[in-house]
Design a protein around this motif. Sequence first.
Motif, short mmCIF file in Angstrom:
data_model
loop_
_atom_site.label_atom_id
_atom_site.label_comp_id
_atom_site.label_asym_id
_atom_site.label_seq_id
_atom_site.Cartn_x
_atom_site.Cartn_y
_atom_site.Cartn_z
N UNK A 233 2.17 -7.28 2.89
CA UNK A 233 1.15 -7.07 1.87
C UNK A 233 0.52 -5.70 1.93
N UNK A 234 0.90 -4.89 2.90
CA UNK A 234 0.30 -3.56 3.08
C UNK A 234 0.51 -2.73 1.82
N UNK A 238 -6.46 -0.90 -1.03
CA UNK A 238 -6.61 0.47 -0.54
C UNK A 238 -7.25 0.52 0.84
N UNK A 239 -6.55 1.13 1.77
CA UNK A 239 -7.04 1.13 3.15
C UNK A 239 -8.15 2.14 3.40
N UNK A 240 -8.51 2.91 2.36
CA UNK A 240 -9.70 3.76 2.49
C UNK A 240 -10.93 3.10 1.90
N UNK A 373 -0.12 11.71 -2.45
CA UNK A 373 -0.84 10.49 -2.81
C UNK A 373 0.04 9.49 -3.55
N UNK A 374 1.13 9.96 -4.15
CA UNK A 374 2.05 9.07 -4.87
C UNK A 374 3.36 9.03 -4.08
N UNK A 375 3.48 8.03 -3.21
CA UNK A 375 4.58 7.96 -2.26
C UNK A 375 5.03 6.52 -2.07
N UNK A 395 -2.11 2.38 0.02
CA UNK A 395 -2.93 1.95 -1.10
C UNK A 395 -2.05 1.75 -2.31
N UNK A 396 -2.64 1.48 -3.46
CA UNK A 396 -1.85 1.18 -4.67
C UNK A 396 -0.85 2.27 -5.04
N UNK A 397 -1.17 3.55 -4.78
CA UNK A 397 -0.24 4.63 -5.09
C UNK A 397 0.55 5.11 -3.87
N UNK A 398 0.17 4.64 -2.69
CA UNK A 398 0.93 4.95 -1.47
C UNK A 398 1.53 3.64 -0.97
#
Length: 556
Positions: A233-234, A238-240, A373-375, A395-398
């Motif tokens: 689920x990672x 967002x982990x920030x 940031x997009x990865x 996060x959603x974009x990483x």
Amino acid sequence: MLEQAGVEVVFGLPGGPILPLFEALDSSPRIRLVLAKHEEGAVFMAEGYAQAGGRLGVAVVTSGPGATHAVTATGSADSDHVPVLVLSGQVATNSFGRGPVQDSSGAGACIDTVAVFRSATKLSTAVTTIDQLPHLLQLAIRSATAPVPGAVHLSVTADVLRERTAAPTAPPVQPVLPPRPASIALARAVAALGDARHPAVLAGQGAKLSGCGPELVALADQLSAPVATTFKGKSVFPEDHPAALGVFGTAGGCVRAHELLLGDGIDLLLVVGSSMGEFSTYGWDPRLVRDRVVIQIDSDPVQLGRNFPIQFPIWSDARTTLQELLSQLPKNHVRDSLWPQGHVPSTARQWQGTSGLLKASAVVAQLSERCPDVTDLFVDNGNCFGFAGPGYRSGPDRRVHCSLNLASMGYSVPAAIGGKLATPTRSVLALVGDAAFAMTAMEIHTAVEIGAAVIWVVLNNGGNAMVANVQQLIGLSITGSMYRCPLDVAAVATALGATARVVTSLDQLGRALDEAFALSVPYVIDARVDADEVPWAVHGRVRVLAGSSDAPETAP
């Protein structure tokens, strides 16, 4: 028919019975055919394509060994609920049982690939007449892309593939929506959440597949609830975010997530889209559900209460259910927040410390610091999980992808290639150990041939270090796990046509990453890391393998 289904990329290898299909795919103006080096690699590419692109992945392999080579990756996709279609060839029907080369029809003394695939798929069947093909192909695609997705397999005979016929005009396969949550189940969950003083959330792969990240953030804010994820689920949360605990579980677990979820401070656990298997529960640790109310949401009813008693099961899609909960929960309910205030992730330099050998944890932390940031990051099985869980900020974009249920090593090398083809504008990396790299490294050549700008970061520790770590922790002698002659990963990658660099320090790693992002070519980083560094969460795996029922410690 594949074109009508919206298929744009097919991964595969040729062989006698499958040649007519291969020729048709190669001449299709709408489908790109990618030639892999091994059938397992082709299916892993299809899995990575489906994971990153959110659509069906397709692989084509030949009969006999071509099909059996593909079984492991197919089982991997199915166990992780990834929509993948595998089309395998089969000898002509009039030669069944007569001893043709690569006969895998099951007639006589030969393997039956349809039967072999049945335990590795949602559907495995044979197509022996042209009239069967339209219906069975639609059935396979519908099964693969159902609310509980997975892998499917069709074995198509050579005589069917040799026939020429116009593609039938058929409506595209429409997605099937999951059931809405039952009103009574929702009402009970709302009441339980309303009564809770210290709720917490554990989000799994089902949450990520449903796309419920925004709803999880809104729920965390409304309930003042901390949120942990499983490794699968990672990146759904967002982990920030100040409510983020990081990963819980044997695969990549973080100390702070374990201390809170296994401690006495919470009175309700909301499980969103997790089957609560071994890796997601730190070896089925009973403290996860002890002395608290548990709500479990899952689109697969089989998973509800499978491993733990659940007071409030909800059979539905995670996003739909969270939207319903948010609309019914009281808006200004005051709670004592358990958010981990002021947490700052450790830097690469902090992970490295004063060690003279490069630390794998520091390598991952530097990836986290330097990746765009997009990865999309594809993480292989082994100690990579243990380092990526706490060290890589997602996060959603990483986004983070893995293949964890079957836990096949070597997945990430080809899967990242599929992921790059699905999302060409995103940066795509793979984190892989040297032992896993050895299993599928030839697919680097596939990336070179098609120009897939993937970056592979190889944690080169001289062999199967996770196995050696576990052997040592259990008290066994470390035999047969480490290489006598360590792999020169950079030399292998260079021979396959990729750009490669050896790094032994964080400074060298930083320069290599800068070069890799700038060049935008297939690029391999051979990171020579300390084999004795043991991820903290591995201790949970040791407990299960040792057959111990003792609860593990929650601090390193």
